[in-house]
Design an enzyme around this catalytic site. Structure first.
Site, PDB file in Angstrom:
ATOM      1  N   LEU A  76     -21.033  28.100 -19.980  1.00  0.00           N
ATOM      2  CA  LEU A  76     -21.041  26.652 -20.705  1.00  0.00           C
ATOM      3  C   LEU A  76     -21.807  26.881 -22.019  1.00  0.00           C
ATOM      4  O   LEU A  76     -23.190  27.192 -21.783  1.00  0.00           O
ATOM      5  CB  LEU A  76     -21.752  25.790 -19.759  1.00  0.00           C
ATOM      6  CG  LEU A  76     -21.278  24.126 -20.107  1.00  0.00           C
ATOM      7  CD1 LEU A  76     -20.080  23.753 -20.039  1.00  0.00           C
ATOM      8  CD2 LEU A  76     -22.077  23.372 -18.938  1.00  0.00           C
ATOM      9  N   ASP A  77     -21.141  26.543 -23.086  1.00  0.00           N
ATOM     10  CA  ASP A  77     -21.826  27.174 -24.404  1.00  0.00           C
ATOM     11  C   ASP A  77     -23.258  26.168 -24.623  1.00  0.00           C
ATOM     12  O   ASP A  77     -23.350  25.240 -23.907  1.00  0.00           O
ATOM     13  CB  ASP A  77     -20.798  26.817 -25.651  1.00  0.00           C
ATOM     14  CG  ASP A  77     -20.597  25.423 -25.882  1.00  0.00           C
ATOM     15  OD1 ASP A  77     -21.551  24.697 -26.271  1.00  0.00           O
ATOM     16  OD2 ASP A  77     -19.427  25.077 -25.936  1.00  0.00           O
ATOM     17  N   LYS A  78     -23.839  26.774 -25.424  1.00  0.00           N
ATOM     18  CA  LYS A  78     -25.250  26.542 -25.646  1.00  0.00           C
ATOM     19  C   LYS A  78     -25.492  24.811 -25.988  1.00  0.00           C
ATOM     20  O   LYS A  78     -26.433  24.404 -25.336  1.00  0.00           O
ATOM     21  CB  LYS A  78     -25.983  27.195 -26.699  1.00  0.00           C
ATOM     22  CG  LYS A  78     -27.361  26.956 -27.010  1.00  0.00           C
ATOM     23  CD  LYS A  78     -27.984  27.858 -28.261  1.00  0.00           C
ATOM     24  CE  LYS A  78     -29.531  27.714 -28.185  1.00  0.00           C
ATOM     25  NZ  LYS A  78     -29.847  28.635 -29.380  1.00  0.00           N
TER      26      LYS A  78
END
Length: 237
Positions: A102-104
């Site tokens: 899950l991207d930053k």
């Protein structure tokens, strides 16, 4: 603990160290040792060997398999090789790894486990496992936007067209989307195709596991009926 011999990549996966594919990359890079020698691709082990993975010993001493559901805060990365990563943030007493990414800049549900086989099953793209997200965008949502997103979008930078998906408008600026694939920054790229900018992106479901009212930064263990339904659903695919 001695067992039937298995391929080293499968062994590392079963220990929750990494996926089989990642194991192969580490073996090829010379970062896995078996009884003092650099491991060979396809080598088989039975659990009695001294196995070192990227400088750390691997063994069967921790046999309890766990699956954790966490509400990831913004700013935390899922790669264990970077600073401010989710494993360090969680600080769980057993070694666990995130299932996918899950991207930053995104928040919401992410699973972590030390069960490599379960991790592989969840991650297999061919299984069309559903993941649901709630997304707020920078301008008013139109019927054309909803239709276009649901039909699939050709992402030129990745050279691939996204799978058809379910998209539902929540309010003027918010929609929910159910994906069955996990391309890099997929939703953000899809929105950008239609000149929409993502303001917030939160994952609220993976298969039958719901984020619910789990507070941001907190985690819970997936057990009982919830875990049984998860495994049962995958076994019928």
């Amino acid at each position: 603990m001695m067992m039937e011999k298995m391929r080293l990549n499968k062994y590392l996966s079963s220990q929750g160290v990494c996926s089989r594919r990642e194991a192969d990359r580490y073996i090829e890079a010379g970062k896995v040792y078996v009884n003092g020698h650099a491991a060979d691709m396809g080598e088989k082990v039975d659990g009695t060997e001294e196995i070192i993975f990227d400088g750390q010993p691997v063994g069967w001493e921790n046999t309890k398999k766990v699956l954790l559901a966490m509400n990831k805060p913004k700013g935390i990365v899922c790669s264990s090789k970077e600073k401010d990563n989710i494993v360090d943030y969680l600080n769980y007493p057993e070694r666990v790894y995130p299932v996918g990414r899950l991207d930053k800049d995104s928040t919401g549900l992410i699973l972590l486990t030390n069960d490599g086989e379960l991790m592989n099953e969840i991650l297999k793209a061919r299984n069309y496992h559903e993941k649901e997200y709630e997304v707020r965008v920078s301008r008013r949502i139109t019927a054309d936007f909803i239709r276009g997103m649901s039909q699939g979008v050709f992402l030129e930078e990745l050279g691939v067209k996204t799978r058809p998906c379910k998209v539902k408008k929540v309010d003027a600026y918010t929609f929910r989307i159910i994906l069955t694939q996990g391309l890099n920054r997929q939703i953000r790229r899809m929105c950008a195709y239609f000149d929409f900018r993502v303001v917030t992106l939160k994952r609220i479901r993976i298969l039958n596991i719901l984020l619910g009212d789990l507070p941001e930064g907190q985690w819970r263990e997936v057990t009982g009926r919830e875990l049984k339904e998860l495994k049962g659903g995958m076994s019928h695919e």
